[in-house]
Design a protein around this motif. Structure first.
Motif, PDB file in Angstrom:
ATOM      1  N   GLY A 246      10.243   3.311  -0.536  1.00  0.00           N
ATOM      2  CA  GLY A 246       9.936   2.072   0.165  1.00  0.00           C
ATOM      3  C   GLY A 246       8.877   2.264   1.228  1.00  0.00           C
ATOM      4  N   ILE A 247       8.860   1.340   2.170  1.00  0.00           N
ATOM      5  CA  ILE A 247       7.769   1.292   3.139  1.00  0.00           C
ATOM      6  C   ILE A 247       7.703   2.572   3.985  1.00  0.00           C
ATOM      7  N   HIS A 248       8.851   3.117   4.362  1.00  0.00           N
ATOM      8  CA  HIS A 248       8.802   4.331   5.190  1.00  0.00           C
ATOM      9  C   HIS A 248       8.539   5.606   4.398  1.00  0.00           C
ATOM     10  N   TRP A 249       8.183   5.424   3.145  1.00  0.00           N
ATOM     11  CA  TRP A 249       7.741   6.576   2.348  1.00  0.00           C
ATOM     12  C   TRP A 249       6.557   7.270   3.032  1.00  0.00           C
ATOM     13  N   HIS A 250       5.696   6.485   3.697  1.00  0.00           N
ATOM     14  CA  HIS A 250       4.542   7.088   4.397  1.00  0.00           C
ATOM     15  C   HIS A 250       4.973   8.174   5.362  1.00  0.00           C
ATOM     16  N   MET A 251       6.217   8.062   5.870  1.00  0.00           N
ATOM     17  CA  MET A 251       6.664   8.994   6.903  1.00  0.00           C
ATOM     18  C   MET A 251       7.482  10.145   6.322  1.00  0.00           C
ATOM     19  N   VAL A 300      -4.283  11.293  11.330  1.00  0.00           N
ATOM     20  CA  VAL A 300      -3.104  11.347  10.474  1.00  0.00           C
ATOM     21  C   VAL A 300      -2.257  10.119  10.772  1.00  0.00           C
ATOM     22  N   MET A 301      -1.914   9.403   9.734  1.00  0.00           N
ATOM     23  CA  MET A 301      -1.161   8.165   9.894  1.00  0.00           C
ATOM     24  C   MET A 301       0.225   8.458  10.463  1.00  0.00           C
ATOM     25  N   ASP A 302       0.651   7.717  11.468  1.00  0.00           N
ATOM     26  CA  ASP A 302       2.031   7.830  11.939  1.00  0.00           C
ATOM     27  C   ASP A 302       2.586   6.439  12.233  1.00  0.00           C
ATOM     28  N   GLY A 419      -3.462  -5.843   8.569  1.00  0.00           N
ATOM     29  CA  GLY A 419      -2.259  -5.019   8.499  1.00  0.00           C
ATOM     30  C   GLY A 419      -2.250  -4.069   7.321  1.00  0.00           C
ATOM     31  N   CYS A 420      -1.210  -4.186   6.494  1.00  0.00           N
ATOM     32  CA  CYS A 420      -1.070  -3.309   5.316  1.00  0.00           C
ATOM     33  C   CYS A 420      -2.287  -3.434   4.400  1.00  0.00           C
ATOM     34  N   ASN A 421      -2.888  -4.645   4.374  1.00  0.00           N
ATOM     35  CA  ASN A 421      -4.003  -4.850   3.444  1.00  0.00           C
ATOM     36  C   ASN A 421      -5.253  -4.072   3.827  1.00  0.00           C
ATOM     37  N   ARG A 422      -5.241  -3.437   4.970  1.00  0.00           N
ATOM     38  CA  ARG A 422      -6.376  -2.566   5.292  1.00  0.00           C
ATOM     39  C   ARG A 422      -6.463  -1.464   4.242  1.00  0.00           C
ATOM     40  N   CYS A 423      -5.315  -1.078   3.666  1.00  0.00           N
ATOM     41  CA  CYS A 423      -5.321  -0.082   2.590  1.00  0.00           C
ATOM     42  C   CYS A 423      -4.825  -0.656   1.270  1.00  0.00           C
ATOM     43  N   HIS A 424      -3.958  -1.676   1.342  1.00  0.00           N
ATOM     44  CA  HIS A 424      -3.274  -2.140   0.129  1.00  0.00           C
ATOM     45  C   HIS A 424      -3.882  -3.399  -0.479  1.00  0.00           C
ATOM     46  N   ALA A 425      -5.182  -3.655  -0.271  1.00  0.00           N
ATOM     47  CA  ALA A 425      -5.761  -4.872  -0.839  1.00  0.00           C
ATOM     48  C   ALA A 425      -6.303  -4.627  -2.237  1.00  0.00           C
ATOM     49  N   VAL A 435      -6.197   3.361  -7.862  1.00  0.00           N
ATOM     50  CA  VAL A 435      -6.325   2.419  -6.749  1.00  0.00           C
ATOM     51  C   VAL A 435      -5.032   2.429  -5.940  1.00  0.00           C
ATOM     52  N   ILE A 436      -5.113   2.305  -4.612  1.00  0.00           N
ATOM     53  CA  ILE A 436      -3.884   2.181  -3.809  1.00  0.00           C
ATOM     54  C   ILE A 436      -3.191   0.885  -4.221  1.00  0.00           C
ATOM     55  N   ASP A 437      -1.911   1.007  -4.512  1.00  0.00           N
ATOM     56  CA  ASP A 437      -1.134  -0.087  -5.062  1.00  0.00           C
ATOM     57  C   ASP A 437      -1.193  -1.349  -4.201  1.00  0.00           C
ATOM     58  N   SER A 438      -1.362  -2.515  -4.857  1.00  0.00           N
ATOM     59  CA  SER A 438      -1.354  -3.755  -4.075  1.00  0.00           C
ATOM     60  C   SER A 438      -0.354  -4.750  -4.662  1.00  0.00           C
ATOM     61  N   SER A 441       5.360  -6.498  -5.148  1.00  0.00           N
ATOM     62  CA  SER A 441       6.760  -6.089  -5.216  1.00  0.00           C
ATOM     63  C   SER A 441       7.017  -4.667  -4.709  1.00  0.00           C
ATOM     64  N   ILE A 442       5.976  -3.887  -4.407  1.00  0.00           N
ATOM     65  CA  ILE A 442       6.286  -2.561  -3.863  1.00  0.00           C
ATOM     66  C   ILE A 442       6.848  -2.693  -2.444  1.00  0.00           C
ATOM     67  N   CYS A 443       6.496  -3.756  -1.747  1.00  0.00           N
ATOM     68  CA  CYS A 443       6.905  -3.878  -0.338  1.00  0.00           C
ATOM     69  C   CYS A 443       8.048  -4.865  -0.135  1.00  0.00           C
ATOM     70  N   HIS A 444       8.054  -5.915  -0.944  1.00  0.00           N
ATOM     71  CA  HIS A 444       9.115  -6.915  -0.739  1.00  0.00           C
ATOM     72  C   HIS A 444       9.381  -7.706  -2.005  1.00  0.00           C
TER      73      HIS A 444
END
Ligand code: HEC
Ligand code: HEC
Ligand code: HEC
Ligand code: HEC
Ligand code: HEC
Length: 462
Positions: A246-251, A300-302, A419-425, A435-438, A441-444
């Motif tokens: 899910g969303i906190h996978w980044h961490m 590094v993204m945090d 927001g998220c669309n800075r990377c997920h667009a 391509v980074i997934d957009s 349904s990956i987020c909600h």
């Protein structure tokens, strides 16, 4: 006693020094007693008691010795006193001196440690430099972190960050005194400590949150201010038995995402993903219009790259007005009150006072012109709507600091900002075309989207 008093007062410099020491000591003790007796202090009293008075005492001490030395140099004597420890009087004076210095040092150390405590307090950070910090302080007070001290996020623990913060604090004092600071204050992301040393002292990335339902109420610009609901199941995620999803996978400790962006982090030009032992994937933003943009260093993204407004929460105009309507602070049966309210709070004003008067007047004159009957029968509600809108403006817009609606966008979604669309667009691709997934349904999961009466709510017993 006379032997001590005479050198302390014989020359004007030492006399001034002694007076300064004495006054500082008396004020210090009395202010400290007042505080110990439980009087509510304001932030300035702490600064005076624990920073200015000890500094005054120390200055007095230096003056006394400087005066005595100067006097000896002017008088035809040796520059330094001859100390003969065989003499009873010398030994006694030395004892008194050592005792005095020790007591002074203990008091000074206690005062300094209390002084540091004062400098770390929220009221020192938030209230002392009124106009400069007031926007951040006001925005902070309505956040879930309103009881977390500023230094927990801006400094954290450890000596090196402490020293760094004091150095930058010294510069901030100078820039405030001489009016050299930027308006609005730039976000400090590049100087901010990585969230490992701050947020993660209280939250930790491996925490599992699961799926979080979220209902968002919005209103429309029509005459009835029609209400709609959006219901999302946010896949907040987190560590689920050793694999983050899910969303906190980044961490996830196995995942490292770095990016290069513009100064405001609005456009992500390059994104790199390193997951475990797999080769690094490099996504580059496609179709950017800008040639050779000015890039920041890799970061590094945090937590703060999504939760950039965990505590300095500035609403957008729509969010602020919708919340006030939802909670009933603005009567939602006043025709067009959302549309007119938004128009009024978005107008330009020179100050909060001007805005509060202007907004009340604008709302009032709209109803007088368009709904004269309502203007008199609902006069109280109309007045109240104007007052509430004025307050919304004053809590989010700060003309003196050039903070407008949307100066500080929130990156934790994609409604008010990229927001998220800075990377997920869907416009960041590797050379191989990954391509980074957009996919929504990956987020909600969207249960209802701007619906007047979502079916699912009927299933919930009243
Ligand atoms: C929960 C953590 C947290 C607390 C508590 C906190 N801050 Fe911040 N603050 C942040 C983060 C994160 C940013 C930067 C966000 C960014 O770079 O986009 C920030 C930014 C700022 C900025 C730059 C302007 C802006 O809004 O971006 C100022 C000024 C500031 N904080 C002052 C304060 C003061 C004063 C307090 C105490 C009253 C405080 N902060 C408490 C996390 C915190
Ligand atoms: C001193 C401890 C502390 C620190 C440091 C801290 N938090 Fe929190 N945070 C909390 C607590 C406690 C809550 C729950 C508050 C509540 O629900 O009333 C919370 C809530 C949150 C929430 C949920 C907010 C919501 O609307 O429900 C987020 C997101 C969050 N914190 C992010 C952060 C980030 C990002 C940082 C670092 C910039 C941070 N926190 C630093 C203690 C802390
Ligand atoms: C990729 C973006 C992203 C990153 C990185 C991220 N978060 Fe979140 N986090 C979110 C989103 C989105 C939500 C859900 C927000 C909402 O409920 O409105 C959330 C929710 C939360 C919550 C509230 C959970 C709940 O169920 O109430 C906390 C606490 C939190 N995050 C803390 C953190 C901390 C601490 C970090 C850093 C270790 C972090 N987050 C990193 C996007 C992120
Ligand atoms: C700096 C760029 C960046 C930002 C900003 C960002 N992400 Fe991501 N995200 C990535 C990358 C890279 C991946 C991995 C590539 C992929 O899955 O397509 C990813 C993957 C994901 C995944 C899939 C995780 C999995 O299980 O595989 C989710 C969910 C996600 N992001 C949610 C969010 C949300 C929500 C936000 C905004 C709050 C956000 N992201 C912001 C870069 C970013
Ligand atoms: C990378 C993750 C991600 C992707 C992809 C994504 N969203 Fe979202 N979306 C979020 C997050 C996070 C929120 C914030 C919820 C909040 O806290 O307000 C959100 C909020 C929303 C909202 C509510 C906005 C509001 O405040 O009224 C809608 C509607 C929405 N998304 C629709 C979509 C649709 C449609 C798509 C696909 C085209 C999509 N989203 C793709 C993460 C994502």
């Amino acid at each position: 006693m006379r032997k001590i008093l005479i050198p302390l007062t014989r020359n004007p410099i030492s006399l001034a020094g002694s007076a300064l020491m004495l006054i500082s000591a008396i004020l210090f003790v009395s202010l400290m007693l007042i505080e110990l007796l439980g009087a509510e202090g304001n932030p300035y009293i702490g600064i005076v008691t624990y920073l200015i008075l000890p500094a005054g005492g120390l200055l007095g001490f230096i003056l006394v010795f400087w005066g005595i030395r100067r006097e000896r140099r002017l008088a035809p004597q040796a520059a330094f006193p001859v100390i003969d420890l065989n003499l009873d009087t010398t030994r006694r004076r030395l004892m008194i001196l050592v005792l005095g210095v020790t007591v002074g040092a203990v008091i000074l150390t206690a005062a300094m440690s209390q002084g540091v405590h004062v400098m770390e307090s929220t009221s020192f950070c938030g209230e002392t430099c009124h106009s400069v910090m007031s926007p951040e302080y006001i925005a902070y007070q309505r956040s879930p972190h309103a009881r977390v001290a500023c230094v927990e996020c801006h400094v954290g623990s450890g000596t090196s960050w402490f020293v760094r913060s004091k150095l930058s604090g010294a510069w901030q004092l100078v820039s405030t005194a001489f009016d050299l600071y930027d308006r609005p204050i730039p976000t400090p992301i590049h100087h901010l400590r990585p969230s490992e040393g701050t947020c993660e002292e209280c939250h930790w990335p491996e925490k599992f949150y699961g799926v979080r339902p979220k209902m968002i109420t919005r209103f429309s610009d029509d005459e009835a201010n029609s209400e709609t609901k959006t219901i999302l199941l946010l896949k907040v995620g987190g560590d689920d038995f050793g694999g983050t999803q899910g969303i906190h996978w980044h961490m996830d400790p196995n995942v490292e995402i770095r990016y290069r962006s513009d100064v405001k982090r609005r456009t992500m030009y390059e994104v790199e993903l390193k997951e475990g032992d797999e080769p690094v994937q490099r996504f580059v933003k496609q179709n950017t219009r800008e040639e050779n943009p000015e890039l920041m260093d890799w970061r590094v993204m945090d937590c703060i790259d999504c939760h950039n407004r965990p505590t300095h929460v500035y609403y957008s105009a729509e969010q602020a007005v919708d919340l006030a309507l939802e909670r009933g602070f603005i009567a939602r049966d006043l025709p067009y009150v959302r549309r007119e309210g938004l128009k009024a709070v978005r107008a330009e004003y020179a100050s909060h006072e001007e805005a509060e008067l202007g907004i009340v007047a604008a709302i009032d004159s709209f109803y007088r012109a368009e709904y004269p009957g309502r203007a008199s029968s609902r006069a109280d509600d109309i007045q109240e709507a104007g007052r509430v809108l004025g307050r919304l403006y004053a809590n989010n817009v700060f003309p003196s600091m050039k903070i407008e609606w949307d100066t500080y966008p929130d990156f934790s979604g994609h409604y008010n900002s990229l927001g998220c669309n800075r990377c997920h667009a869907g416009d960041h691709a590797t050379e191989d075309g990954d391509v980074i997934d957009s996919d929504c349904s990956i987020c909600h999961t969207i249960v209802a989207w701007d619906e007047a009466s979502p079916q699912i709510l009927e299933l919930i017993p009243k």
